[in-house]
Design a protein around this motif. Structure first.
Motif, PDB file in Angstrom:
ATOM      1  N   ASP A 224       0.865  -1.190   0.000  1.00 30.38           N
ATOM      2  CA  ASP A 224       0.000   0.000   0.000  1.00 30.38           C
ATOM      3  C   ASP A 224       0.898   1.235   0.000  1.00 30.38           C
ATOM      4  O   ASP A 224       1.948   1.245   0.645  1.00 30.38           O
ATOM      5  CB  ASP A 224      -0.887   0.009   1.256  1.00 30.38           C
ATOM      6  CG  ASP A 224      -2.032  -0.991   1.133  1.00 30.38           C
ATOM      7  OD1 ASP A 224      -2.163  -1.626   0.072  1.00 30.38           O
ATOM      8  OD2 ASP A 224      -2.783  -1.128   2.118  1.00 30.38           O
ATOM      9  N   THR A 253     -11.273  -5.382  -4.870  1.00 30.57           N
ATOM     10  CA  THR A 253     -10.190  -5.544  -3.888  1.00 30.57           C
ATOM     11  C   THR A 253     -10.694  -5.449  -2.437  1.00 30.57           C
ATOM     12  O   THR A 253      -9.911  -5.581  -1.504  1.00 30.57           O
ATOM     13  CB  THR A 253      -9.067  -4.491  -4.090  1.00 30.57           C
ATOM     14  OG1 THR A 253      -9.618  -3.186  -3.842  1.00 30.57           O
ATOM     15  CG2 THR A 253      -8.502  -4.541  -5.507  1.00 30.57           C
ATOM     16  N   GLY A 254     -11.980  -5.214  -2.258  1.00 28.41           N
ATOM     17  CA  GLY A 254     -12.574  -5.256  -0.921  1.00 28.41           C
ATOM     18  C   GLY A 254     -12.324  -4.004  -0.092  1.00 28.41           C
ATOM     19  O   GLY A 254     -13.258  -3.338   0.337  1.00 28.41           O
ATOM     20  N   GLU A 255     -11.074  -3.665   0.099  1.00 37.79           N
ATOM     21  CA  GLU A 255     -10.766  -2.495   0.938  1.00 37.79           C
ATOM     22  C   GLU A 255     -11.223  -1.209   0.273  1.00 37.79           C
ATOM     23  O   GLU A 255     -11.532  -0.226   0.939  1.00 37.79           O
ATOM     24  CB  GLU A 255      -9.251  -2.388   1.131  1.00 37.79           C
ATOM     25  CG  GLU A 255      -8.683  -3.430   2.041  1.00 37.79           C
ATOM     26  CD  GLU A 255      -7.154  -3.426   1.983  1.00 37.79           C
ATOM     27  OE1 GLU A 255      -6.555  -2.571   1.315  1.00 37.79           O
ATOM     28  OE2 GLU A 255      -6.570  -4.313   2.632  1.00 37.79           O
ATOM     29  N   ASN A 256     -11.216  -1.181  -1.027  1.00 39.42           N
ATOM     30  CA  ASN A 256     -11.499   0.045  -1.770  1.00 39.42           C
ATOM     31  C   ASN A 256     -12.375  -0.244  -2.983  1.00 39.42           C
ATOM     32  O   ASN A 256     -12.442  -1.382  -3.453  1.00 39.42           O
ATOM     33  CB  ASN A 256     -10.182   0.678  -2.265  1.00 39.42           C
ATOM     34  CG  ASN A 256      -9.316   1.118  -1.109  1.00 39.42           C
ATOM     35  OD1 ASN A 256      -9.659   2.030  -0.368  1.00 39.42           O
ATOM     36  ND2 ASN A 256      -8.199   0.441  -0.927  1.00 39.42           N
ATOM     37  N   ALA A 262      -5.739   2.437  -2.620  1.00 33.59           N
ATOM     38  CA  ALA A 262      -4.819   1.892  -1.604  1.00 33.59           C
ATOM     39  C   ALA A 262      -3.516   2.682  -1.560  1.00 33.59           C
ATOM     40  O   ALA A 262      -2.651   2.402  -0.738  1.00 33.59           O
ATOM     41  CB  ALA A 262      -4.523   0.420  -1.909  1.00 33.59           C
ATOM     42  N   GLN A 326     -18.678  -4.190  -2.406  1.00 33.37           N
ATOM     43  CA  GLN A 326     -17.287  -3.993  -1.968  1.00 33.37           C
ATOM     44  C   GLN A 326     -17.067  -4.619  -0.583  1.00 33.37           C
ATOM     45  O   GLN A 326     -16.088  -5.334  -0.359  1.00 33.37           O
ATOM     46  CB  GLN A 326     -16.962  -2.497  -1.947  1.00 33.37           C
ATOM     47  CG  GLN A 326     -15.545  -2.196  -1.509  1.00 33.37           C
ATOM     48  CD  GLN A 326     -15.346  -0.721  -1.225  1.00 33.37           C
ATOM     49  OE1 GLN A 326     -15.963   0.141  -1.871  1.00 33.37           O
ATOM     50  NE2 GLN A 326     -14.507  -0.420  -0.263  1.00 33.37           N
ATOM     51  N   LEU A 330     -14.597  -7.877   0.573  1.00 30.61           N
ATOM     52  CA  LEU A 330     -13.638  -7.894   1.678  1.00 30.61           C
ATOM     53  C   LEU A 330     -13.896  -9.096   2.595  1.00 30.61           C
ATOM     54  O   LEU A 330     -12.986  -9.875   2.893  1.00 30.61           O
ATOM     55  CB  LEU A 330     -13.744  -6.583   2.471  1.00 30.61           C
ATOM     56  CG  LEU A 330     -12.727  -6.418   3.591  1.00 30.61           C
ATOM     57  CD1 LEU A 330     -11.307  -6.368   3.043  1.00 30.61           C
ATOM     58  CD2 LEU A 330     -13.014  -5.146   4.395  1.00 30.61           C
ATOM     59  N   ASN A 334     -11.495 -12.372   2.689  1.00 28.08           N
ATOM     60  CA  ASN A 334     -10.802 -12.736   3.931  1.00 28.08           C
ATOM     61  C   ASN A 334     -11.135 -14.166   4.347  1.00 28.08           C
ATOM     62  O   ASN A 334     -10.276 -14.914   4.822  1.00 28.08           O
ATOM     63  CB  ASN A 334     -11.177 -11.766   5.064  1.00 28.08           C
ATOM     64  CG  ASN A 334     -10.504 -10.410   4.880  1.00 28.08           C
ATOM     65  OD1 ASN A 334      -9.547 -10.284   4.108  1.00 28.08           O
ATOM     66  ND2 ASN A 334     -11.001  -9.388   5.557  1.00 28.08           N
ATOM     67  N   LYS A 356      -5.876  -9.194  -2.829  1.00 28.27           N
ATOM     68  CA  LYS A 356      -6.763  -8.501  -1.897  1.00 28.27           C
ATOM     69  C   LYS A 356      -8.205  -8.835  -2.244  1.00 28.27           C
ATOM     70  O   LYS A 356      -8.535  -8.987  -3.424  1.00 28.27           O
ATOM     71  CB  LYS A 356      -6.610  -6.986  -2.040  1.00 28.27           C
ATOM     72  CG  LYS A 356      -5.352  -6.433  -1.447  1.00 28.27           C
ATOM     73  CD  LYS A 356      -5.367  -4.927  -1.548  1.00 28.27           C
ATOM     74  CE  LYS A 356      -4.144  -4.373  -0.830  1.00 28.27           C
ATOM     75  NZ  LYS A 356      -4.239  -2.954  -0.587  1.00 28.27           N
ATOM     76  N   GLY A 357      -9.066  -8.848  -1.229  1.00 21.06           N
ATOM     77  CA  GLY A 357     -10.485  -9.063  -1.469  1.00 21.06           C
ATOM     78  C   GLY A 357     -10.708 -10.334  -2.256  1.00 21.06           C
ATOM     79  O   GLY A 357     -10.125 -11.386  -1.971  1.00 21.06           O
TER      80      GLY A 357
END
Ligand SMILES: Cc1ncc(COP(=O)(O)O)c(C=O)c1O
Length: 429
Positions: A224, A253-256, A262, A326, A330, A334, A356-357
């Motif tokens: 990141d 990507t889940g986080e964003n 990121a 989204q 995530l 996970n 990610k995600g």
């Protein structure tokens, strides 16, 4: 009943030999439902690749099917020569979501064409044919996008009208900087970028293009903030940054919502395609009005933003927003990583779990080395298929497994796929 074998014979006789086919023997699909897809012989698969991250929400989503069914009898096509309410509405929605201030959107029919348009826009704006791309990148199959694709196995030619330099990116496993911690890795790549500027360009570079997580390159994921550090160098020199979000967009990507987020930056240009319309043919790019409108000369896109794809994209994006897709990416990503991590830690063949995600990859190596092991990747992929699970493959050496189900995937489906993969990897050692 048509069989997969019959179709393969006809395919081979009439389609190019370089059109890659998955699986041995290859499969032809007939219909899908949710995250499941059925081949022409009636076999059912849990689809954890979604036609290369493109069936973003799954098969036969009622809201999307209804939107397309309502549009189909009206008209398939008008062209960009006429006003189109659904295209305008889609542009408004994507401009708003993009994070790019005062944004305008141009629609294409594919990711390749979107990146081609981004190269046209930035090279004309900066009056330079110099481009920076990342090693291990993939941006499309056309003459211009092959020239920015840092992937020998996808490059049929080195001929190009652009001057391209490749810099170090997110593929750490095979980087000379692989043993460094996150911060030192980023600093080493930035230092290399400075040298490229000083030693290999005439200074007036038009743009850098990068995937926040490299898709075809095997979900190679930089630390990141990596592109934040890179972009400081670009900004100092007035170089534009193109974020290719063809695989990383729409919450994958889940986080964003976008991969670029990121890295604490806003790109000058963003390109998208694949998952935007859950499989309908649509791509595009976003840039500030000032940059977008700077292109001299008229242009059209005959099929770009056509009504059927546009209403499908509107229904897809609204579904994503209304169902917090989204957040689901995530949580489900996970959950799948939790299944896989212990077996990867214990494995001598699968050396890395990354991504990610709902964009996760497993890289296979020869025991005790980081020599690529494409045979092991094929074995995992084919054993998964035999167990009714479809996953993708990628990476420079074809030794990376790519796992990216439709983002509506359920906990039960994640657990089923996780168990299948864990069993295969355990047997492999
Ligand atoms: C990151 C990225 N950019 C661009 C493309 C090209 O998109 P298309 O195949 O729609 O032309 C791809 C295709 O895989 C991709 O992964």
């Amino acid at each position: 009943m048509t069989t997969n074998a019959e179709l393969l014979e006809r395919h081979r006789s009439v389609l190019p030999s370089w059109l890659a086919l998955y699986h041995d023997p290859p499969i032809s699909f007939d219909r899908g439902q949710g995250r499941h897809i059925y081949d022409v012989e009636g076999n059912r698969y849990l689809d954890f690749f979604g036609g290369i991250l493109t069936t973003s929400l799954g098969y036969d989503i009622p809201e999307i099917t209804k939107a397309v069914q309502e549009q189909a009898p009206k008209t398939f096509h008008t062209s960009t020569l006429y006003l189109s309410e659904c295209m305008i509405e889609l542009a408004e929605l994507i401009a708003d979501l993009s994070g790019i201030p005062d944004a305008k959107v141009f629609f294409t029919t594919s990711g390749t064409e979107a990146n081609d348009a981004a190269l046209m826009l930035t090279t004309v704006a900066r009056k330079s044919n110099q481009i920076l791309a990342m090693r291990n990148s993939y941006h499309g199959r056309s003459f211009t996008t092959i020239a920015i694709t840092g992937h020998g196995s996808w490059s049929p030619t080195s001929i190009s009208g652009m001057s391209v330099n490749y810099v170090h990116g997110g593929y750490r496993l095979r980087s000379p900087f692989r043993d460094l911690d996150d911060e030192s890795y980023t600093n080493a790549c930035v230092e290399d970028l400075r040298q490229v500027f000083d030693m290999m360009t005439s200074g007036d570079v038009a743009a850098m293009i990068a995937e926040p997580i490299q898709g075809v390159g095997g979900f190679a994921t930089p630390p990141d903030g990596f592109f934040g550090a890179i972009k400081k160098e670009l900004d100092n020199r007035g170089v534009l940054f193109i974020s290719d979000e063809v695989q990383t967009g729409w919450g994958r990507t889940g986080e964003n919502f976008w991969g670029y987020q990121a890295h604490g930056i806003t790109p000058d240009v963003m390109t998208f395609a694949k998952g935007v319309a859950n499989g309908l043919s649509l791509g595009g790019l976003v840039a500030s009005a000032e940059l977008m409108d700077s292109l001299p000369g008229n242009s059209i896109s005959t099929f770009g933003g056509n009504p059927v794809s546009s209403v499908g994209a509107l229904a897809t994006i609204r579904y994503m927003l209304e169902h917090d897709i989204q957040g689901r990416s995530l949580r489900m990503g996970n959950r799948l990583a939790d299944h896989l991590r212990p077996v990867v830690d214990a494995s001598e063949v699968v050396v890395e779990l990354r991504g990610k995600g709902l964009m996760l990859a497993l890289e296979t190596v020869q025991v005790g080395t980081i020599e690529p092991n494409p045979a092991a990747a094929i074995q995992i992929m084919e054993e998964a298929r035999a167990a009714g699970l479809l996953i993708g493959k990628g990476g420079l050496y074809g030794n990376v497994l790519r796992i990216a189900p439709p983002m509506t995937v359920t906990e039960e489906e994640i657990d089923e796929a996780g168990t299948t993969l864990v069993n295969i990897i355990e047997r492999l050692g």
